[in-house]
Design a protein around this motif. Structure first.
Motif, PDB file in Angstrom:
ATOM      1  N   CYS A 202      -2.570   7.779   0.763  1.00 33.73           N
ATOM      2  CA  CYS A 202      -2.682   8.668   1.925  1.00 33.73           C
ATOM      3  C   CYS A 202      -1.789   8.181   3.053  1.00 33.73           C
ATOM      4  O   CYS A 202      -1.514   6.988   3.177  1.00 33.73           O
ATOM      5  CB  CYS A 202      -4.117   8.722   2.436  1.00 33.73           C
ATOM      6  N   LEU A 203      -1.370   9.123   3.864  1.00 33.19           N
ATOM      7  CA  LEU A 203      -0.616   8.821   5.069  1.00 33.19           C
ATOM      8  C   LEU A 203      -1.592   8.750   6.230  1.00 33.19           C
ATOM      9  O   LEU A 203      -2.477   9.597   6.350  1.00 33.19           O
ATOM     10  CB  LEU A 203       0.414   9.915   5.335  1.00 33.19           C
TER      11      LEU A 203
ATOM     12  N   GLY B 285       0.786  -1.224   0.000  1.00 35.98           N
ATOM     13  CA  GLY B 285       0.000   0.000   0.000  1.00 35.98           C
ATOM     14  C   GLY B 285       0.815   1.270   0.000  1.00 35.98           C
ATOM     15  O   GLY B 285       0.311   2.330   0.337  1.00 35.98           O
ATOM     16  N   CYS B 286       2.071   1.165  -0.400  1.00 36.92           N
ATOM     17  CA  CYS B 286       2.969   2.331  -0.335  1.00 36.92           C
ATOM     18  C   CYS B 286       3.391   2.844  -1.705  1.00 36.92           C
ATOM     19  O   CYS B 286       4.350   3.602  -1.813  1.00 36.92           O
ATOM     20  CB  CYS B 286       4.203   1.992   0.479  1.00 36.92           C
ATOM     21  N   ALA B 287       2.696   2.429  -2.760  1.00 38.57           N
ATOM     22  CA  ALA B 287       3.017   2.886  -4.120  1.00 38.57           C
ATOM     23  C   ALA B 287       4.498   2.700  -4.428  1.00 38.57           C
ATOM     24  O   ALA B 287       5.169   3.581  -4.937  1.00 38.57           O
ATOM     25  CB  ALA B 287       2.592   4.343  -4.318  1.00 38.57           C
ATOM     26  N   ALA B 288       5.010   1.513  -4.084  1.00 36.16           N
ATOM     27  CA  ALA B 288       6.396   1.118  -4.356  1.00 36.16           C
ATOM     28  C   ALA B 288       7.412   2.075  -3.724  1.00 36.16           C
ATOM     29  O   ALA B 288       8.446   2.373  -4.305  1.00 36.16           O
ATOM     30  CB  ALA B 288       6.625   0.959  -5.852  1.00 36.16           C
ATOM     31  N   LEU B 289       7.134   2.518  -2.524  1.00 32.44           N
ATOM     32  CA  LEU B 289       8.057   3.392  -1.778  1.00 32.44           C
ATOM     33  C   LEU B 289       9.436   2.770  -1.669  1.00 32.44           C
ATOM     34  O   LEU B 289      10.451   3.463  -1.787  1.00 32.44           O
ATOM     35  CB  LEU B 289       7.478   3.685  -0.386  1.00 32.44           C
ATOM     36  N   GLU B 290       9.484   1.463  -1.458  1.00 30.81           N
ATOM     37  CA  GLU B 290      10.771   0.788  -1.270  1.00 30.81           C
ATOM     38  C   GLU B 290      11.659   0.838  -2.509  1.00 30.81           C
ATOM     39  O   GLU B 290      12.864   0.649  -2.424  1.00 30.81           O
ATOM     40  CB  GLU B 290      10.539  -0.662  -0.826  1.00 30.81           C
ATOM     41  N   GLU B 291      11.078   1.128  -3.671  1.00 34.45           N
ATOM     42  CA  GLU B 291      11.835   1.175  -4.923  1.00 34.45           C
ATOM     43  C   GLU B 291      12.410   2.553  -5.218  1.00 34.45           C
ATOM     44  O   GLU B 291      13.055   2.742  -6.244  1.00 34.45           O
ATOM     45  CB  GLU B 291      10.938   0.745  -6.083  1.00 34.45           C
TER      46      GLU B 291
ATOM     47  N   GLY C 164       1.087   4.702   9.359  1.00 33.48           N
ATOM     48  CA  GLY C 164       0.771   3.809   8.260  1.00 33.48           C
ATOM     49  C   GLY C 164       0.598   4.541   6.951  1.00 33.48           C
ATOM     50  O   GLY C 164       0.506   5.771   6.920  1.00 33.48           O
ATOM     51  N   ILE C 165       0.569   3.771   5.886  1.00 33.71           N
ATOM     52  CA  ILE C 165       0.324   4.299   4.540  1.00 33.71           C
ATOM     53  C   ILE C 165      -0.722   3.395   3.901  1.00 33.71           C
ATOM     54  O   ILE C 165      -0.694   2.169   4.065  1.00 33.71           O
ATOM     55  CB  ILE C 165       1.611   4.346   3.697  1.00 33.71           C
ATOM     56  N   ILE C 166      -1.648   4.010   3.176  1.00 33.94           N
ATOM     57  CA  ILE C 166      -2.736   3.255   2.541  1.00 33.94           C
ATOM     58  C   ILE C 166      -2.930   3.732   1.107  1.00 33.94           C
ATOM     59  O   ILE C 166      -2.781   4.926   0.822  1.00 33.94           O
ATOM     60  CB  ILE C 166      -4.038   3.360   3.379  1.00 33.94           C
ATOM     61  N   ASP C 167      -3.248   2.809   0.235  1.00 41.51           N
ATOM     62  CA  ASP C 167      -3.335   3.076  -1.205  1.00 41.51           C
ATOM     63  C   ASP C 167      -4.658   2.506  -1.729  1.00 41.51           C
ATOM     64  O   ASP C 167      -4.886   1.300  -1.672  1.00 41.51           O
ATOM     65  CB  ASP C 167      -2.155   2.382  -1.891  1.00 41.51           C
ATOM     66  N   PHE C 168      -5.525   3.384  -2.214  1.00 42.36           N
ATOM     67  CA  PHE C 168      -6.772   2.953  -2.854  1.00 42.36           C
ATOM     68  C   PHE C 168      -6.566   2.967  -4.362  1.00 42.36           C
ATOM     69  O   PHE C 168      -6.347   4.015  -4.966  1.00 42.36           O
ATOM     70  CB  PHE C 168      -7.935   3.873  -2.467  1.00 42.36           C
ATOM     71  N   ARG C 169      -6.641   1.796  -4.963  1.00 39.67           N
ATOM     72  CA  ARG C 169      -6.490   1.657  -6.416  1.00 39.67           C
ATOM     73  C   ARG C 169      -7.863   1.785  -7.040  1.00 39.67           C
ATOM     74  O   ARG C 169      -8.774   1.031  -6.716  1.00 39.67           O
ATOM     75  CB  ARG C 169      -5.853   0.315  -6.721  1.00 39.67           C
TER      76      ARG C 169
END
Length: 167
Positions: A67-68, A33-39, A79-84
């Motif tokens: 959203c944060l 849910g982090c929109a590929a933050l780790e990349e 947390g971080i959340i991602d609504f697709r």
């Protein structure tokens, strides 16, 4: 439970987001849910997730709202959340409409449940008040063309989604 607020992505949380990234990488956790933050290597690179992920996934990319989840009492990112907005075939099988993660130190405190509830309320306000119907349409090959104002009051959200299904 009014401990959290969902925050749109802003520079104000840059340090906290990058620290979040570092924790997940160091722990070997998946940052769902982090929109590929780790990349990414920088906050600015991450903020441009739409362009970056469109390039990575091509036609498999779907727009999303990230959203944060910030604790009200101390303004800490938990947390971080991602609504697709749409379900691709991959998301239908493996990911779903919403992905999220919680800092390891903040888990088991009920934050994920609260964060998801806040995102679902946000989705309803965005005109996504019938997520189940959208999933059914997508599962049958439906592709969201656009969203238009509900000028004739057909629904509760004020927005109508227009899908196309090729026969």
């Amino acid at each position: 439970m009014n401990r959290l607020k969902l925050i749109e992505l802003t520079k104000e949380y840059e340090e906290q987001v990058m620290a979040y990234r570092k924790i997940f990488i160091e722990n070997g956790d998946g940052a769902d849910g982090c929109a590929a933050l780790e990349e990414t290597e920088s906050y600015d690179e991450w903020l441009n997730f739409e362009k970056r992920l469109k390039k990575k996934y091509g036609v498999g990319y779907t727009p999303s709202t990230v959203c944060l989840a910030v604790r009200r009492s101390d303004n800490k990112l938990v947390g971080i959340i991602d609504f697709r907005h749409e379900l691709t075939e991959f998301l239908m099988k493996y990911g779903g409409n919403i992905g999220y993660s919680i800092l390891p130190s903040e888990r088991h405190k009920g934050y994920a449940k609260e964060m998801l509830g806040l995102m679902l309320a946000k989705c309803r306000r965005m005109g996504k008040d019938n997520i189940a119907s959208a999933k059914i349409i997508a599962a049958n090959g439906g592709v969201l063309e656009n969203e238009v104002p509900d000028d004739v009051s057909l629904g509760k959200s004020g927005v109508l989604q227009r899908y196309w299904i090729k026969l």
